[in-house]
Design an enzyme around this catalytic site. Structure first.
Site, PDB file in Angstrom:
ATOM      1  N   GLU A 143       0.815  -1.226   0.000  1.00 17.06           N
ATOM      2  CA  GLU A 143       0.000   0.000   0.000  1.00 17.06           C
ATOM      3  C   GLU A 143       0.848   1.277   0.000  1.00 17.06           C
ATOM      4  O   GLU A 143       0.851   2.051   0.958  1.00 17.06           O
ATOM      5  CB  GLU A 143      -0.965  -0.005   1.188  1.00 17.06           C
ATOM      6  CG  GLU A 143      -1.949  -1.157   1.125  1.00 17.06           C
ATOM      7  CD  GLU A 143      -3.055  -1.062   2.165  1.00 17.06           C
ATOM      8  OE1 GLU A 143      -2.844  -0.423   3.201  1.00 17.06           O
ATOM      9  OE2 GLU A 143      -4.125  -1.644   1.940  1.00 17.06           O
ATOM     10  N   GLU A 296      -6.573  -8.038  -0.921  1.00 17.15           N
ATOM     11  CA  GLU A 296      -6.849  -8.071   0.520  1.00 17.15           C
ATOM     12  C   GLU A 296      -8.230  -7.495   0.788  1.00 17.15           C
ATOM     13  O   GLU A 296      -8.577  -6.423   0.297  1.00 17.15           O
ATOM     14  CB  GLU A 296      -5.813  -7.232   1.292  1.00 17.15           C
ATOM     15  CG  GLU A 296      -4.404  -7.768   1.196  1.00 17.15           C
ATOM     16  CD  GLU A 296      -3.369  -6.859   1.881  1.00 17.15           C
ATOM     17  OE1 GLU A 296      -3.732  -6.075   2.776  1.00 17.15           O
ATOM     18  OE2 GLU A 296      -2.203  -6.948   1.494  1.00 17.15           O
TER      19      GLU A 296
HETATM   20  C1  GLA Z   1      -4.391  -3.362   4.411  1.00 15.19           C
HETATM   21  C2  GLA Z   1      -2.924  -3.580   4.671  1.00 15.19           C
HETATM   22  C3  GLA Z   1      -2.725  -4.621   5.741  1.00 15.19           C
HETATM   23  C4  GLA Z   1      -3.568  -4.304   6.957  1.00 15.19           C
HETATM   24  C5  GLA Z   1      -4.989  -4.131   6.573  1.00 15.19           C
HETATM   25  C6  GLA Z   1      -5.860  -3.720   7.732  1.00 15.19           C
HETATM   26  O1  GLA Z   1      -4.899  -4.431   3.719  1.00 15.19           O
HETATM   27  O2  GLA Z   1      -2.255  -3.984   3.516  1.00 15.19           O
HETATM   28  O3  GLA Z   1      -1.366  -4.644   6.081  1.00 15.19           O
HETATM   29  O4  GLA Z   1      -3.097  -3.144   7.580  1.00 15.19           O
HETATM   30  O5  GLA Z   1      -5.119  -3.121   5.569  1.00 15.19           O
HETATM   31  O6  GLA Z   1      -7.167  -3.501   7.326  1.00 15.19           O
END
Ligand code: GLA
Length: 674
Positions: A143, A296
């Site tokens: 991210e 995710e």
């Molecule tokens: C994203 C991030 C993860 C985690 C989730 C929490 O997917 O990539 O590392 O922090 O959010 O919701």
């Protein structure tokens, strides 16, 4: 094969748990695990000393279990030794505070030391695992989005500005620096936007956001190239964030990844979560040019208004199949096993703290079966075909988050989501188009343009061509206002669209929250039964919009028509009697202007009607309101998001149920609640 799996963090667990993990993954039909996302301090416990043995064992174990790996580079979370050795690589906020170690993402992407360390660890991973039989893809970083305003960033920003603007004169012009005596006479005078006395310059702020997106992208490309060089056959991706945090311009980034991978966490516990799922999936599919992967999402809990909300039984399945129906090549979660500690210790997982004897794991096992059954038909099926599209533009969002705007509650994301939600509720399959990145607007029957604040001359020309050739355009207020550098287009709003729309807006009247403005149809009252408007300057506008009336909140404008027909006038408020919604015939097409902040129902009624006039068809006619239908290739996905059974085409869907049909019958086990 549809992918099914998620983030797996074996470094948080003793080895005996790994064996159980693989056994449970096999039980659930998991076929991919994302490994190593935050494992830098375990992979390189001291500078230049790497420990790969544990990762070797994890990858081998997964491989023996028939599970593929999305292997991450761990560069989103530098280890403590790195930040101690390189305090200059810690990010600095706009207030000048240098952040400390203690969370994740404590890096400045412009820092040479950080970049070198990131290349080194990514390079070692590439060397060791590029040909590992379990490796299915590379997952670079996590991210991307960390913001830094330090002096090193300032130097990089200046170089970026030199490339964008060429010379200082052009920059001064683009940024209107004669306002408040900001004229720069040397590049060295320019810094990232930092805490200042009063409002900063919007063009400066916007260029910094563009720069940051590009600078982070350079960081990605650097890693991508070395991973590709190690084995060109393995796709490289990074996970894009969806939601309220728009750190980078994903439509641009999409050109640089092999697979568009997206993280999405609906933040509405009610039916809004299903609408957000559809929105996120349609947007991701747009970024990916048709194909994408849900990397995710939360298996169970939805974060909403400061509280976690456990998904009702069956909702994990409905959401997951929703993404797949809308083109995802799988369903992956954050995360596999709920951690015992760490900042996200209560974040949901497929294997929760209570273990596998739980509703969420049982649902995962059933979902794994469904995905396996679906795989042969869905994995290579073309994405849903849409007859309507919505525009998306990250820089317009950034600009509308900037200083000096006419209302504090302007919300670009909310406006785009509202437009998409209206189409979703009208059962129209929507795509997204990205006029800031590509002027290709496709051959959609209708394009909705919500708050597209920044429009280049090239994009404006593309919209003109689209309408002239027979397209239907629906433009909302706050669109076409400025050039890409935030300079206002003069002569009346919405500058870039004025000619196609045949209107001229001379004043904005933002309204206080809670104020409701009513709009009349073209011939108030007299035409409800006939469905016709006949007053001079108005045109026929039949159906629900005319008879139901429309309401608006937050935003109204003083609109003058310059060729357009008035479809709806303001019925009360300061603009009573003036045009509110207009339509202009332009070439072979029509261009609608919506000057008011229509409420959900009103926008839905309007778009439903315009779409019908434009010849855009719903996915299936006559669907019950709680039922969502999506076609992916030969497959028809039917989702019942309601609490009551629903019948579609003689198929009864239980409450919360999903049915997937293909030309030759129902695919896979029926999926219901519980
Ligand atoms: C994203 C991030 C993860 C985690 C989730 C929490 O997917 O990539 O590392 O922090 O959010 O919701």
């Amino acid at each position: 094969m549809l992918l099914f799996g998620g983030d797996y963090n074996p470094e948080q667990w003793p080895e005996e748990v790994w064996t159980e993990d693989v056994a449970l993954m096999r039980q659930a039909g998991v076929n991919i695990a994302t490994v190593g996302v935050f494992a830098w301090s375990d992979l390189e416990p001291e500078p230049g000393r790497y420990e790969f043995d544990w990762l070797d064992r994890v990858l081998d174990l997964l491989h023996e279990g028939g599970i593929k790996v999305a292997l991450a580079t761990p560069t989103a979370s530098p280890p403590p030794w790195f930040t101690l050795a390189h305090p200059e690589a810690l990010p600095v906020t706009a207030d000048g505070i240098r952040l400390s170690h203690g969370s994740r993402d404590t890096y400045c992407v412009s820092s040479p030391a950080y970049r070198a360390a990131a290349r080194a660890v990514a390079g070692r991973l590439a060397e060791r695992y590029a040909h590992h039989p379990a490796l299915a893809m590379w997952h670079v970083h996590n991210e991307y989005g960390t913001d830094c305003r330090c002096d090193v960033t300032a130097a990089a920003f200046r170089l970026w500005l030199q490339k964008r603007h060429g010379d200082l004169g052009t920059l001064n012009e683009a940024w209107t620096t004669s306002f408040w005596s900001q004229r720069y006479s040397d590049w060295a005078q320019i810094a990232p936007p930092r805490a200042t006395q009063y409002m900063p310059n919007p063009a400066h702020v916007l260029d910094f956001r563009r720069f940051l997106s590009d600078e982070l992208l350079d960081g990605f490309i650097e890693q991508r190239d070395l991973l590709r060089a190690a084995n060109p056959a393995v796709p490289v991706t990074t996970n894009f964030v969806q939601g309220g945090w728009v750190s980078v311009d994903h439509a641009r980034w999409a050109e640089e990844v092999d697979v568009v991978a997206v993280d999405h966490y609906p933040d509405d516990a009610g039916p809004g979560a299903e609408e957000q799922t559809a929105f996120a999936a349609d947007l991701a599919r747009g970024w990916g040019g048709g194909s994408w992967l849900l990397m995710e999402t939360g298996p169970n809990l939805i974060y909403t208004r400061g509280r976690m909300h456990a998904k009702e039984p069956g909702r994990l399945t409905r959401h997951s199949l929703g993404y797949v129906a809308r083109g995802s090549s799988g369903a992956m979660y954050f995360q596999w096993r709920q951690p015992r500690g760490g900042a996200e210790l209560f974040h949901s997982a497929l294997v929760p703290h209570a273990g596998p004897d739980t509703p969420v794991f049982r649902e995962a096992v059933a979902l794994g079966r469904t995905l396996r059954t679906l795989s042969p038909k869905a994995a290579d099926a073309p994405p849903p075909a849409a007859s309507v599209a919505v525009t998306w533009d990250a820089p317009s969002w950034w600009a509308l988050q900037g200083p000096g705007l006419p209302a504090a509650d302007i919300d670009y994301l909310a406006a785009v989501r509202q437009a998409h939600r209206a189409l979703y509720r009208a059962k129209l399959q929507a795509d997204f188009v990205f006029p800031g990145v590509s002027t290709a607007l496709g051959d959609y029957r209708m394009i909705v343009v919500p708050q597209l604040y920044l429009v280049s001359d090239e994009a404006a020309a593309a919209f003109r061509d689209y309408v002239a050739a027979g397209g239907t355009l629906v433009v909302t207020y706050l669109s076409g206002i400025a050039e890409p550098d935030t300079r206002i287009r003069l002569g009346g709003y919405p500058g870039a669209f004025r000619e196609i729309l045949g209107v001229r807006v001379v004043e904005w009247h933002p309204q206080a929250p809670g104020t409701v403005i009513t709009l009349e149809d073209g011939l108030a009252g007299a035409t409800a039964s006939a469905g016709l408007a006949a007053s001079s300057g108005s045109v026929a506008f039949s159906g629900s919009v005319a008879s139901a009336g429309l309401t608006a909140e937050r935003w109204i404008e003083r609109v003058e028509t310059a060729g357009a027909a008035t479809i709806s006038r303001y019925a009360d408020g300061p603009m009573a009697g003036a045009p509110a919604i207009t339509r202009n015939r332009y070439g072979a097409g029509s261009a609608w202007y919506v000057s008011a902040g229509l409420t959900d129902d009103s926008l839905q009624a309007l778009l439903r009607q315009v779409a019908a006039e434009a010849g855009a068809e719903p996915v299936l006619p006559g669907l019950p309101s709680e039922v969502e239908a999506v076609r992916r290739g030969d497959l028809l996905f039917l989702f019942n998001h309601g609490d009551q059974p629903a019948t579609v085409d003689r198929v009864t869907l239980p409450p919360g149920g999903v049915r997937i049909r293909s030309a030759d019958g129902v695919e896979g086990p029926p999926v219901g609640r519980g």
